[in-house]
Design a protein around this motif. Structure first.
Motif, PDB file in Angstrom:
ATOM      1  N   TRP A   1       0.832  -1.201   0.000  1.00 25.77           N
ATOM      2  CA  TRP A   1       0.000   0.000   0.000  1.00 25.77           C
ATOM      3  C   TRP A   1       0.870   1.256   0.000  1.00 25.77           C
ATOM      4  O   TRP A   1       0.588   2.226  -0.700  1.00 25.77           O
ATOM      5  CB  TRP A   1      -0.936  -0.034   1.203  1.00 25.77           C
ATOM      6  N   LEU A   2       1.952   1.230   0.764  1.00 23.95           N
ATOM      7  CA  LEU A   2       2.869   2.372   0.789  1.00 23.95           C
ATOM      8  C   LEU A   2       3.588   2.535  -0.552  1.00 23.95           C
ATOM      9  O   LEU A   2       3.762   3.649  -1.038  1.00 23.95           O
ATOM     10  CB  LEU A   2       3.882   2.211   1.921  1.00 23.95           C
ATOM     11  N   ILE A   3       3.995   1.433  -1.136  1.00 22.94           N
ATOM     12  CA  ILE A   3       4.659   1.476  -2.445  1.00 22.94           C
ATOM     13  C   ILE A   3       3.688   1.999  -3.505  1.00 22.94           C
ATOM     14  O   ILE A   3       4.078   2.736  -4.409  1.00 22.94           O
ATOM     15  CB  ILE A   3       5.219   0.092  -2.826  1.00 22.94           C
ATOM     16  N   GLU A   4       2.415   1.621  -3.379  1.00 25.46           N
ATOM     17  CA  GLU A   4       1.404   2.085  -4.335  1.00 25.46           C
ATOM     18  C   GLU A   4       1.200   3.595  -4.272  1.00 25.46           C
ATOM     19  O   GLU A   4       0.697   4.185  -5.221  1.00 25.46           O
ATOM     20  CB  GLU A   4       0.075   1.363  -4.094  1.00 25.46           C
ATOM     21  N   ARG A   5       1.585   4.214  -3.175  1.00 22.41           N
ATOM     22  CA  ARG A   5       1.520   5.676  -3.090  1.00 22.41           C
ATOM     23  C   ARG A   5       2.556   6.301  -4.036  1.00 22.41           C
ATOM     24  O   ARG A   5       2.343   7.374  -4.558  1.00 22.41           O
ATOM     25  CB  ARG A   5       1.776   6.160  -1.655  1.00 22.41           C
ATOM     26  N   LEU A   6       3.691   5.614  -4.234  1.00 22.51           N
ATOM     27  CA  LEU A   6       4.740   6.092  -5.138  1.00 22.51           C
ATOM     28  C   LEU A   6       4.526   5.625  -6.571  1.00 22.51           C
ATOM     29  O   LEU A   6       4.782   6.353  -7.519  1.00 22.51           O
ATOM     30  CB  LEU A   6       6.113   5.598  -4.657  1.00 22.51           C
ATOM     31  N   ILE A   7       4.082   4.381  -6.705  1.00 21.59           N
ATOM     32  CA  ILE A   7       3.840   3.782  -8.019  1.00 21.59           C
ATOM     33  C   ILE A   7       2.349   3.427  -8.064  1.00 21.59           C
ATOM     34  O   ILE A   7       1.951   2.376  -7.562  1.00 21.59           O
ATOM     35  CB  ILE A   7       4.701   2.520  -8.235  1.00 21.59           C
ATOM     36  N   PRO A   8       1.522   4.278  -8.652  1.00 25.46           N
ATOM     37  CA  PRO A   8       0.061   4.105  -8.540  1.00 25.46           C
ATOM     38  C   PRO A   8      -0.531   3.052  -9.490  1.00 25.46           C
ATOM     39  O   PRO A   8      -1.464   3.332 -10.229  1.00 25.46           O
ATOM     40  CB  PRO A   8      -0.465   5.501  -8.854  1.00 25.46           C
ATOM     41  N   TYR A   9       0.026   1.879  -9.453  1.00 24.98           N
ATOM     42  CA  TYR A   9      -0.492   0.778 -10.274  1.00 24.98           C
ATOM     43  C   TYR A   9      -0.707  -0.443  -9.383  1.00 24.98           C
ATOM     44  O   TYR A   9       0.071  -1.399  -9.435  1.00 24.98           O
ATOM     45  CB  TYR A   9       0.479   0.454 -11.415  1.00 24.98           C
ATOM     46  N   PRO A  10      -1.765  -0.427  -8.559  1.00 25.94           N
ATOM     47  CA  PRO A  10      -1.957  -1.538  -7.620  1.00 25.94           C
ATOM     48  C   PRO A  10      -2.118  -2.887  -8.305  1.00 25.94           C
ATOM     49  O   PRO A  10      -1.639  -3.904  -7.793  1.00 25.94           O
ATOM     50  CB  PRO A  10      -3.207  -1.144  -6.845  1.00 25.94           C
ATOM     51  N   PHE A  11      -2.774  -2.906  -9.460  1.00 23.61           N
ATOM     52  CA  PHE A  11      -2.974  -4.176 -10.165  1.00 23.61           C
ATOM     53  C   PHE A  11      -1.633  -4.797 -10.547  1.00 23.61           C
ATOM     54  O   PHE A  11      -1.456  -6.005 -10.477  1.00 23.61           O
ATOM     55  CB  PHE A  11      -3.860  -3.978 -11.404  1.00 23.61           C
ATOM     56  N   LEU A  12      -0.678  -3.988 -10.911  1.00 25.11           N
ATOM     57  CA  LEU A  12       0.637  -4.477 -11.314  1.00 25.11           C
ATOM     58  C   LEU A  12       1.449  -4.935 -10.103  1.00 25.11           C
ATOM     59  O   LEU A  12       1.977  -6.060 -10.080  1.00 25.11           O
ATOM     60  CB  LEU A  12       1.383  -3.375 -12.069  1.00 25.11           C
ATOM     61  N   LEU A  13       1.519  -4.117  -9.080  1.00 24.32           N
ATOM     62  CA  LEU A  13       2.313  -4.440  -7.896  1.00 24.32           C
ATOM     63  C   LEU A  13       1.779  -5.660  -7.149  1.00 24.32           C
ATOM     64  O   LEU A  13       2.539  -6.540  -6.749  1.00 24.32           O
ATOM     65  CB  LEU A  13       2.360  -3.232  -6.954  1.00 24.32           C
ATOM     66  N   GLU A  14       0.474  -5.724  -6.989  1.00 20.85           N
ATOM     67  CA  GLU A  14      -0.116  -6.842  -6.245  1.00 20.85           C
ATOM     68  C   GLU A  14       0.059  -8.161  -6.977  1.00 20.85           C
ATOM     69  O   GLU A  14       0.368  -9.186  -6.359  1.00 20.85           O
ATOM     70  CB  GLU A  14      -1.596  -6.570  -5.980  1.00 20.85           C
TER      71      GLU A  14
END
Length: 134
Positions: A19-32
């Motif tokens: 969730w914190l990383i998604e604040r920097l890289i706004p692609y939750p579908f990719l990161l998760e």
């Protein structure tokens, strides 16, 4: 991994750094989905027993802990309905993408990458549909 039964616990707590990383890289579908791929590839596939059980339990704990991140919306609305709605909607999606990644990775590296791409697209389209309905 020596203790594959810790995988659901890893999934439960991994949501918070993601969730914190998604604040920097706004692609939750990719990161998760990349996170799920590495969990499956390096932990679940190496487990000797109950791999599918680990996949389902991992997806459940991941979805549940992700839903807890959205409890603030519940408090703002004054109702528990947004939390329940999010849990009911996201749980099947996370289960589906985890199973797709597991089935692909179990059949080899190339099929695992194809499964990862499919899971990313499913998650992306799921997020787009969810954004339009809310």
């Amino acid at each position: 991994m020596r203790y594959p039964t810790l995988v659901p616990l890893i999934n439960a707590f991994a949501v918070f750094p993601l969730w914190l990383i998604e604040r920097l890289i706004p692609y939750p579908f990719l990161l998760e989905e990349i996170f799920k791929y590495f969990v499956v590839k390096y932990i679940i596939i190496s487990a000797s027993k109950q791999k599918l059980n680990l996949v389902f339990l991992s997806a459940f704990t991941f979805s549940l802990s992700e839903s807890f991140l959205y409890l603030s919306q519940t408090f703002l609305s004054g109702s528990i309905r947004p939390f329940i709605f999010r849990l009911v909607i996201t749980l099947p999606m996370h289960m589906l993408t985890y199973v797709i990644i597991y089935l692909g990775t179990a059949k080899g590296a190339f099929k695992g990458l194809i499964a990862l791409i499919i899971a990313i697209f499913i998650h992306f389209f799921f997020n787009q549909i969810l954004l339009q309905t809310l």
